[in-house]
Design an enzyme around this catalytic site. Structure first.
Site, mmCIF file in Angstrom:
data_model
loop_
_atom_site.group_PDB
_atom_site.id
_atom_site.type_symbol
_atom_site.label_atom_id
_atom_site.label_comp_id
_atom_site.label_asym_id
_atom_site.label_seq_id
_atom_site.Cartn_x
_atom_site.Cartn_y
_atom_site.Cartn_z
ATOM 1 C CG ASP A 20 -2.012 1.012 1.226
ATOM 2 O OD1 ASP A 20 -3.002 0.899 0.484
ATOM 3 O OD2 ASP A 20 -1.831 1.976 1.990
ATOM 4 C CG HIS A 73 -5.797 -3.214 0.535
ATOM 5 N ND1 HIS A 73 -4.981 -2.862 -0.516
ATOM 6 C CD2 HIS A 73 -5.449 -2.399 1.569
ATOM 7 C CE1 HIS A 73 -4.175 -1.873 -0.149
ATOM 8 N NE2 HIS A 73 -4.451 -1.580 1.111
#
Length: 299
Positions: free
Chosen positions: A108, A280
């Site tokens: 991320d 994610h």
């Protein structure tokens, strides 16, 4: 908490030109830097780091503004929170440990710091792994209605201060539960998220200083970080080292991009990768698989 989760690792406070970077260091062998994402800290690597430490000296650090690392003062142009500035912090932190060349893996926001590091410091980064991202400039250049609906927080957090800070501060736990947990999938995989880790993530949103740093991170991501990427793209600059891209099969990237690796190829000629069956937060959902992919790549 950190000692229990990172058995055999040592907490270190590493001096850099801008401030002190907090890290957990353990294992032996070639150096490997692990960088976390939003809205987390080095704790996201709690299950992966021990699996890597038999073969690597693992450094799991907190990015500037996050966790126990220093907090840059915001600036109107957002450069203190740019990925260029954050990357230099981490290069200096690794140098404080005696490592001038190393591998880096980032998830991320940490992945954005990591690929910027590889572009800005090609003699430092030997191997690069990025988890669940494409380059920031590509994100904004290709943004469409699907992206706006799925990753709305990119535009929300980038709004001028103090709008997002005030709105998050009005009910930080609702923001955590409805956005980070329900919307992004944090904690959805049973048995993968120790309660103390989830509690630590929750507390980040109760801290106005950390919330401000997160918003500044995204403001930089919508401005100066795009400018850096655009300049590199126009100049034809590419990442010189081998690159591994892992992404979440149940995350946003397969929805936004028909071919994730195709997005990366103009940036990284030596790129490979695959999707993992995860949200994610793939390093926490699938730590054994993520570690195995990293070891195979680095090996």
């Amino acid at each position: 908490m950190q000692i229990a989760l990172f058995a055999g690792f040592e907490a270190r406070e590493l001096s850099t030109a801008r401030g002190t970077v907090h890290a957990m260091v353990g294992g032996s062998g070639p150096p490997l830097l692990l960088l976390h994402g939003y809205p987390q800290s080095h704790l996201m690597w709690h299950a992966v780091a021990p699996l890597l430490a038999d073969r690597y000296t693992v450094v799991a650090s907190d990015l500037a503004g996050y966790g126990a690392s220093f907090r840059p003062a915001p600036a109107p142009d957002h450069t203190p929170h740019s990925k260029r500035a954050m990357a230099l912090d981490q290069v200096e932190a690794m140098a404080a440990l005696g490592f001038d060349r190393f591998a880096v893996a980032g998830h991320d926001r940490g992945g954005r710091v990591a690929y910027r590091m590889a572009l800005d410091h090609p003699d430092t980064v030997e191997w690069l792994a990025v988890l669940d991202i494409v380059p920031t400039g590509e994100v904004w250049r290709r943004a469409d209605r699907d992206f706006a609906g799925g990753y709305w927080h990119w535009a929300f957090l980038a709004q001028p201060a103090p709008l997002p800070e005030r709105l998050i501060g009005g009910d930080p736990q609702a923001f955590f539960d409805l956005h980070v947990r329900a919307g992004m999938g944090l904690g959805a995989e049973p048995g993968r998220y120790p309660s103390e880790v989830l509690d630590a993530y929750r507390r980040t949103l109760d801290d106005p200083g950390t919330v401000e740093a997160m918003c500044e991170d995204y403001r930089a991501g919508a401005s100066v970080d795009v400018a850096y990427d655009d300049a590199d793209r126009e100049a034809g600059r590419q990442i010189a080292c081998p690159v591994l891209v892992l992404w979440a099969g149940r995350g946003g990237l397969p929805r936004f991009y028909s071919d994730v690796l195709e997005v990366w190829r103009p940036w990284a000629p030596d790129v490979r990768g695959k999707a993992l069956d995860a949200t994610h937060f793939l390093a926490e959902d699938r730590p054994e698989e993520a570690a195995a992919e990293l070891l195979a790549f680095l090996g």
